[in-house]
Design a protein around this motif. Sequence first.
Motif, mmCIF file in Angstrom:
data_model
loop_
_atom_site.group_PDB
_atom_site.id
_atom_site.type_symbol
_atom_site.label_atom_id
_atom_site.label_comp_id
_atom_site.label_asym_id
_atom_site.label_seq_id
_atom_site.Cartn_x
_atom_site.Cartn_y
_atom_site.Cartn_z
ATOM 1 N N LYS A 28 97.624 11.378 33.815
ATOM 2 C CA LYS A 28 98.532 10.753 32.844
ATOM 3 C C LYS A 28 98.061 11.012 31.414
ATOM 4 O O LYS A 28 98.843 11.454 30.560
ATOM 5 N N GLY A 29 96.775 10.759 31.153
ATOM 6 C CA GLY A 29 96.235 10.975 29.812
ATOM 7 C C GLY A 29 96.301 12.434 29.395
ATOM 8 O O GLY A 29 96.622 12.739 28.235
ATOM 9 N N ILE A 30 96.009 13.342 30.317
ATOM 10 C CA ILE A 30 96.031 14.780 30.010
ATOM 11 C C ILE A 30 97.430 15.220 29.586
ATOM 12 O O ILE A 30 97.602 15.924 28.581
ATOM 13 N N ILE A 31 98.434 14.812 30.349
ATOM 14 C CA ILE A 31 99.811 15.248 30.059
ATOM 15 C C ILE A 31 100.362 14.539 28.827
ATOM 16 O O ILE A 31 101.046 15.152 27.996
ATOM 17 N N GLU A 32 100.073 13.248 28.668
ATOM 18 C CA GLU A 32 100.538 12.534 27.474
ATOM 19 C C GLU A 32 99.936 13.122 26.206
ATOM 20 O O GLU A 32 100.648 13.300 25.200
ATOM 21 N N ASN A 33 98.652 13.422 26.234
ATOM 22 C CA ASN A 33 98.005 13.991 25.042
ATOM 23 C C ASN A 33 98.546 15.377 24.701
ATOM 24 O O ASN A 33 98.614 15.750 23.530
ATOM 25 N N HIS A 34 98.920 16.132 25.730
ATOM 26 C CA HIS A 34 99.407 17.496 25.503
ATOM 27 C C HIS A 34 100.832 17.506 24.949
ATOM 28 O O HIS A 34 101.128 18.272 24.023
ATOM 29 N N PHE A 35 101.703 16.663 25.502
ATOM 30 C CA PHE A 35 103.121 16.720 25.126
ATOM 31 C C PHE A 35 103.552 15.603 24.183
ATOM 32 O O PHE A 35 104.658 15.652 23.648
ATOM 33 N N ARG A 36 102.693 14.596 23.987
ATOM 34 C CA ARG A 36 103.041 13.463 23.125
ATOM 35 C C ARG A 36 104.339 12.809 23.584
ATOM 36 O O ARG A 36 105.212 12.461 22.778
ATOM 37 N N LEU A 37 104.461 12.630 24.899
ATOM 38 C CA LEU A 37 105.613 11.984 25.508
ATOM 39 C C LEU A 37 105.116 10.925 26.493
ATOM 40 O O LEU A 37 104.021 11.055 27.042
ATOM 41 N N PRO A 38 105.922 9.870 26.719
ATOM 42 C CA PRO A 38 105.529 8.862 27.715
ATOM 43 C C PRO A 38 105.457 9.478 29.115
ATOM 44 O O PRO A 38 106.327 10.255 29.510
ATOM 45 N N VAL A 39 104.409 9.136 29.868
ATOM 46 C CA VAL A 39 104.221 9.665 31.219
ATOM 47 C C VAL A 39 103.977 8.502 32.183
ATOM 48 O O VAL A 39 103.215 7.580 31.882
ATOM 49 N N THR A 40 104.650 8.534 33.319
ATOM 50 C CA THR A 40 104.374 7.585 34.389
ATOM 51 C C THR A 40 103.827 8.356 35.585
ATOM 52 O O THR A 40 104.312 9.447 35.896
ATOM 53 N N ILE A 41 102.812 7.799 36.247
ATOM 54 C CA ILE A 41 102.235 8.404 37.444
ATOM 55 C C ILE A 41 102.368 7.400 38.581
ATOM 56 O O ILE A 41 102.015 6.232 38.438
ATOM 57 N N ASN A 42 102.889 7.861 39.722
ATOM 58 C CA ASN A 42 103.057 6.987 40.877
ATOM 59 C C ASN A 42 102.707 7.711 42.165
ATOM 60 O O ASN A 42 102.725 8.945 42.221
ATOM 61 N N ASN A 43 102.404 6.940 43.176
ATOM 62 C CA ASN A 43 102.240 7.487 44.521
ATOM 63 C C ASN A 43 103.555 8.106 44.980
ATOM 64 O O ASN A 43 104.626 7.560 44.735
ATOM 65 N N GLU A 44 103.492 9.266 45.653
ATOM 66 C CA GLU A 44 104.721 9.999 45.977
ATOM 67 C C GLU A 44 105.619 9.261 46.968
ATOM 68 O O GLU A 44 106.846 9.350 46.881
ATOM 69 N N ALA A 45 105.048 8.517 47.912
ATOM 70 C CA ALA A 45 105.878 7.798 48.876
ATOM 71 C C ALA A 45 106.566 6.605 48.221
ATOM 72 O O ALA A 45 107.730 6.304 48.526
ATOM 73 N N LYS A 46 105.877 5.915 47.313
ATOM 74 C CA LYS A 46 106.524 4.830 46.578
ATOM 75 C C LYS A 46 107.672 5.375 45.727
ATOM 76 O O LYS A 46 108.748 4.783 45.644
ATOM 77 N N ALA A 47 107.429 6.519 45.079
ATOM 78 C CA ALA A 47 108.498 7.154 44.295
ATOM 79 C C ALA A 47 109.657 7.552 45.203
ATOM 80 O O ALA A 47 110.827 7.413 44.836
ATOM 81 N N GLY A 48 109.336 8.038 46.403
ATOM 82 C CA GLY A 48 110.379 8.409 47.358
ATOM 83 C C GLY A 48 111.214 7.215 47.772
ATOM 84 O O GLY A 48 112.449 7.307 47.872
#
Length: 394
Positions: free
Chosen positions: A173-193
């Motif tokens: 989450k921190g890596i992608i947010e810092n790179h793109f300066r956009l809000p990022v959510t990270i979730n378990n794939e089955a919960k997202a499913g």
Amino acid sequence: MIQTGDQFLVKKINKSIVLETIKKKSPISRIQISETTGLNKSTVSSLVNELIQENFVYEIGLGQSQGGRRPLMLLFNNTAGYAIGIDIGVNYLLAVLSDLKGNIIHETMLTITDLPFEEIVDFLKKTIQSLIDQAPSSNYGIIGIGIAVPGIVDDTGKILFAPNLGWENVDLKGIIENHFRLPVTINNEAKAGAFGEKIFGAGKDVSHFVYVSVGIGIGTGIIINNELYKGYNGFSGEMGHITIEANGKKCLCGNRGCWELYASENALLEQAKTLSIPPAPDEKEVTLSHLVMLADTGNTDVIQLFNQVGEYIGLGLTTIINTFNPELIVIGNKLTSAEKWLMNPIKRVVESRSMRFHRKQLRIQFSNLNMYSTVLGTISFAIDDFFASTRITL
């Protein structure tokens, strides 16, 4: 922080109600919003005007008269912004760009088998940037990025343990947010499913259901009373690691005899190796799609292999049925392509092993969203976060 009930909070609550009503029921008129919500006409009119100014809503012309003047109809502006959803599997990366109603605009599928974390992150950054570049012009641009992974994710979005990926204590989450300066959510794939099925799929009108993601591993997402059940620390749903063989195979999680070692895509492919089944001419190893093709052409060894895996899936589902008493079980992820060969052995085991009271009104089905349950769930999480400032949960 506890919000007190002053006029600003009341307005925020009412605005949230109006926007959600338009999102769910548009095209709809102001008078219909008033009748649906119980808010008075002047309040509705004022709030709708604000939403129009914010470009979340627009007028589309006159509707049918109900005895008076023809009303102006309103529509939710689903192209006011766009969201990016990412499903990181053990051997694939599915990325999509969608509008604010989850309609997919662009998608990309990549193979990422046995790649180190750094290379996957590199692929991820390039893929996200490509989707950003393809996004149409809009008022709010890219409103957020939702990412799902097959592992344990804490409430802050940190990936604590993803055994099938070999990840531990990873701050993606921190890596992608810092790179793109956009809000990022990270979730378990089955919960997202499960969330994807609730919003877009078989769970739309179901209050109690369990989504079972059957890919290289197995995970579950649990919906109770229309809400995603996360558990005390957010770690619920690791049903792929229930023990079905006391002295069984060693699992990457540290346990033995885990369900996913016998009932997953990986279990299917491992068993195929013992049968010396050759891969397709253009492939180095046997794939799920190749096994489905062989079964469809009458290969009895492969059909029996699917039957065995289906029985093991049914065995794990029996525990879920007896524990949660769901109305519906939705099976998703890559094994949906083998529904024809898996459904009968699954049902046969469930009917012989689960408690009859629990299965009386139970439905078991494969997902109609196929591979998209999880990625649509990640998009829904990102969109929900974007609208969180306009929504009040009491």
